[in-house]
Design a protein around this motif. Structure first.
Motif, short mmCIF file in Angstrom:
data_model
loop_
_atom_site.label_atom_id
_atom_site.label_comp_id
_atom_site.label_asym_id
_atom_site.label_seq_id
_atom_site.Cartn_x
_atom_site.Cartn_y
_atom_site.Cartn_z
N PHE A 111 70.77 38.50 126.47
CA PHE A 111 69.98 39.40 127.31
C PHE A 111 68.83 38.66 128.00
O PHE A 111 68.55 38.90 129.18
N VAL A 112 68.17 37.77 127.25
CA VAL A 112 67.07 37.01 127.84
C VAL A 112 67.59 36.07 128.92
O VAL A 112 66.91 35.81 129.92
N GLY A 113 68.81 35.56 128.75
CA GLY A 113 69.39 34.66 129.73
C GLY A 113 69.54 35.29 131.10
O GLY A 113 69.53 34.59 132.12
N HIS A 114 69.64 36.61 131.15
CA HIS A 114 69.76 37.30 132.44
C HIS A 114 68.39 37.51 133.09
O HIS A 114 68.31 37.95 134.24
N ILE A 115 67.31 37.20 132.37
CA ILE A 115 65.97 37.27 132.96
C ILE A 115 65.70 36.01 133.77
O ILE A 115 65.20 36.06 134.89
N GLY A 116 66.04 34.83 133.21
CA GLY A 116 65.82 33.57 133.91
C GLY A 116 66.07 32.39 132.99
O GLY A 116 66.11 32.53 131.76
N ASN A 117 66.26 31.20 133.58
CA ASN A 117 66.54 30.00 132.79
C ASN A 117 65.36 29.59 131.92
O ASN A 117 65.54 29.14 130.78
N LEU A 118 64.14 29.72 132.46
CA LEU A 118 62.95 29.38 131.68
C LEU A 118 62.85 30.26 130.44
O LEU A 118 62.59 29.77 129.33
N GLU A 119 63.05 31.57 130.63
CA GLU A 119 62.98 32.51 129.51
C GLU A 119 64.05 32.21 128.47
O GLU A 119 63.79 32.26 127.27
N LEU A 120 65.25 31.89 128.95
CA LEU A 120 66.34 31.57 128.03
C LEU A 120 66.02 30.34 127.20
O LEU A 120 66.19 30.33 125.97
N SER A 121 65.54 29.28 127.85
CA SER A 121 65.21 28.04 127.14
C SER A 121 64.09 28.26 126.12
O SER A 121 64.15 27.79 124.98
N ALA A 122 63.06 29.03 126.54
CA ALA A 122 61.92 29.26 125.65
C ALA A 122 62.31 30.06 124.41
O ALA A 122 61.95 29.72 123.29
N VAL A 123 63.06 31.13 124.61
CA VAL A 123 63.47 31.97 123.48
C VAL A 123 64.44 31.21 122.58
O VAL A 123 64.36 31.31 121.34
N ALA A 124 65.36 30.45 123.19
CA ALA A 124 66.30 29.66 122.39
C ALA A 124 65.57 28.64 121.53
O ALA A 124 65.91 28.45 120.35
N ILE A 125 64.55 27.99 122.09
CA ILE A 125 63.78 27.01 121.33
C ILE A 125 63.01 27.69 120.20
O ILE A 125 62.97 27.22 119.05
N SER A 126 62.41 28.84 120.50
CA SER A 126 61.65 29.57 119.49
C SER A 126 62.55 29.99 118.32
O SER A 126 62.19 29.83 117.15
N LEU A 127 63.74 30.51 118.64
CA LEU A 127 64.64 30.98 117.59
C LEU A 127 65.27 29.84 116.81
O LEU A 127 65.45 29.93 115.59
N SER A 128 65.60 28.74 117.50
CA SER A 128 66.31 27.65 116.83
C SER A 128 65.40 26.70 116.08
O SER A 128 65.84 26.04 115.13
N ILE A 183 58.05 25.62 129.00
CA ILE A 183 58.92 26.11 127.92
C ILE A 183 58.11 26.31 126.64
O ILE A 183 58.22 27.34 125.97
N ALA A 184 57.26 25.32 126.31
CA ALA A 184 56.46 25.40 125.08
C ALA A 184 55.50 26.58 125.11
O ALA A 184 55.31 27.27 124.10
N ASN A 185 54.88 26.83 126.26
CA ASN A 185 53.92 27.94 126.36
C ASN A 185 54.60 29.29 126.14
O ASN A 185 54.09 30.13 125.39
N LEU A 186 55.74 29.49 126.80
CA LEU A 186 56.43 30.77 126.66
C LEU A 186 57.05 30.90 125.27
O LEU A 186 57.04 32.00 124.67
N ALA A 187 57.58 29.80 124.75
CA ALA A 187 58.16 29.83 123.40
C ALA A 187 57.08 30.14 122.36
O ALA A 187 57.33 30.87 121.39
N GLY A 188 55.88 29.59 122.56
CA GLY A 188 54.78 29.87 121.65
C GLY A 188 54.37 31.33 121.69
O GLY A 188 54.10 31.94 120.64
N LYS A 189 54.33 31.91 122.88
CA LYS A 189 54.00 33.33 123.02
C LYS A 189 55.05 34.19 122.32
O LYS A 189 54.72 35.14 121.58
N PHE A 190 56.33 33.87 122.53
CA PHE A 190 57.42 34.63 121.91
C PHE A 190 57.36 34.50 120.38
O PHE A 190 57.60 35.48 119.66
N SER A 191 57.04 33.29 119.89
CA SER A 191 56.95 33.06 118.44
C SER A 191 55.88 33.95 117.81
O SER A 191 56.09 34.54 116.75
#
Length: 508
Positions: A71-88, A159-167
């Motif tokens: 679902f996040v991947g359909h928002i944008g590539n940056l969002e997908l990368s950030a969420v994937a990094i946060s989860l993984s 990526i790190a900034n958005l991943a940190g926010k999601f975390s």
């Protein structure tokens, strides 16, 4: 009377199997092929009745993460990368550590259930809740400072900034695991695993619906994904608690002050379980990191990631088997049935090896084709094809290794296995992989060969330990462990009688 007619199986949700020809309730000594065939059939029924639902539950949990990424991947590539990094990276680290901490319950609840101390299961679960909640507070800095940590690991700033926010937004999900994992182990110890499968399936369906509402309809973006992630995680945890309080009245007697007794001893066993599991998780994560520093890292990391993805799908099945053999061994040790514990280990190892050989054979047969599922790049497909042989070997190894790890948890050997993992993986496997990968022309193949060597060494050491195990002594230690944490001296006396220490020795 032959072995077939002398055996009578009980309900799969009870601890041991009762045999008419065995006065102590243990499996009879195998003397003929028919004995072996019948015990194999009975034990396989017990094993897969536990392993199947657990594996399905794990698959549903994996689906929660996957659909969040989709679902996040359909928002944008940056969002997908950030969420994937946060989860993984962030979420996966806390997931593995908390799961390892909760694995101590597989030893204690399983042995208590086998010993008939069912009322102690609820106390142990509450003890684990306390320890895991405290652990969650210790893990908070990992989430709060996720952005600088990811930047330190080399991630791009955006990526790190958005991943940190999601975390930070998914901190509630981490705390849900402190409730989720102990309740899972509570139910697994009693072989009440079908409810876990149904709750996992319902959570996955609910999660997909919530993601659609929060992201597609409300337009909340990654914040909506985090909210859905938290909501689904707590929904699963509270559903399991509700089931236990409502329908597991034999093991749940309400909140108890006994939960605060022996917390330090309980915490030490939990920490040993966490270290044992995390050393394995970090080992495979380190392999990816090492590969990322090779020449042409895109192809190297991509091809290895494709192989590890397939290996991960097989791994879900063996995580279920890992939990099942842990339950079987701990139940039978707690019931003072050393032969049943021993035979369950042998049968599970053989069946798992057969499954591993089957999957390894499929990989070799389709080595030039299966990468098409993941990529259209011919160069990437050729790179994956070159790694197929190593993937096949890894799948066969990973069919046996989780079983022995499950035996270790069921027997309470977590600290010993942690030392073996440290030696095999980090003193032998990683240095050898680094040497072959960076000092020869083998590159990614060399790193993986080092990993395989470390895993092989660990498996061989654990196989030798299992082979030399005195199962009568394990019954004694299980009895002593129950006495230590229940304060019930009668457990030791009763299990000594069962195990043959009074009235003659047991012969395996």
């Amino acid at each position: 009377m032959d072995a077939v007619s002398s055996m009578e199986t009980t309900d799969l949700h009870s601890a041991p199997t009762t045999f008419i020809g065995s006065s102590d309730g243990d499996y009879p000594v195998i003397k003929t092929f028919n004995d072996a065939k019948t015990i194999c059939f009975v034990e396989s029924q017990k094993l897969w009745a536990i392993a199947g639902p657990i594996a399905f539950n794990i698959l549903c949990n994996y689906g929660v993460n996957s659909f969040t990424n989709i679902f996040v991947g359909h928002i944008g590539n940056l969002e997908l990368s950030a969420v994937a990094i946060s989860l993984s990276v962030i979420a996966n680290f806390s997931f593995g550590f908390l799961l390892g901490m909760a694995s101590a319950l597989e030893t204690l609840c399983g042995q208590a259930f086998g010993a008939g101390q069912v009322e102690m299961l609820g106390v142990y679960m509450q003890r684990s809740w306390i320890i895991l909640i405290i652990t969650c507070f210790g893990l908070l800095p990992l989430y709060v400072f996720a952005t600088p940590i990811l930047k330190l690991l080399g991630q791009e700033d955006d990526i790190a900034n958005l991943a940190g926010k999601f975390s930070i937004q998914t901190i509630p999900q981490m705390f849900s695991l402190a409730i989720n994992f102990p309740t899972q182990k509570f139910l697994q110890a009693q072989s009440r695993v079908s409810v876990l499968a149904w709750i996992g399936f319902a959570t996955l369906i609910l999660h997909i619906g919530i993601l659609y509402v929060f992201i597609e309809l409300f337009g909340w973006g990654t914040s909506g994904a985090a909210a859905a992630y938290n909501f689904s995680a707590w929904g699963m945890s509270l559903a399991q608690v509700f089931y236990i309080v409502r329908w597991c009245t034999d093991g749940w007697k309400g909140l108890s002050w006994l939960a605060f007794k022996e917390l330090w001893s309980f915490a030490k066993l939990s920490l040993a379980s966490a270290v044992m599991l995390c050393l394995e998780i970090w080992y495979f994560m380190t392999i990816i990191v090492l590969t990322g520093h090779l020449d042409d890292p895109v192809i190297a990391v991509g091809s290895l990631s494709i192989c590890m993805n397939l290996n991960g799908w097989e791994g879900m099945l063996f995580i279920g088997i890992n939990a099942a053999i842990s339950v079987r061994v701990s139940n039978e040790l707690g019931s003072a049935h050393p032969r049943a514990a021993k035979y369950s280990v042998i049968i599970t190892i053989i069946e798992s090896l057969i499954i591993g050989i089957f999957f390894g054979g499929i990989i070799l047969a389709a080595k030039d084709h299966f990468a098409i599922i993941f990529t259209e790049s011919k160069e990437m497909q050729q790179a994956v094809s070159r790694l197929a042989f190593l993937l096949s070997i890894t799948m066969m190894l990973n069919s046996v290794q989780p079983v022995i790890s499950g035996v270790a948890v069921g027997g309470g050997w977590q600290a010993l296995v942690a030392y073996i993992n440290l030696f095999s993986y980090y003193i032998v496997g990683l240095p050898l992989g680094f040497l072959l990968g960076y000092k020869t022309r083998m590159r990614v193949e060399g790193i993986w060969i080092g990993m395989i060597f470390g895993t092989s060494l660990q498996t061989l050491i654990l196989l030798y330990i299992v082979y030399k195990t005195n199962w009568n002594k394990e019954v004694e230690q299980a009895s002593e462990r129950m006495r230590q944490w229940t304060g019930d001296e009668l457990v030791v006396v009763d299990n000594k009688k069962k195990s043959g220490q009074e009235g003659g020795p047991l012969i395996l």
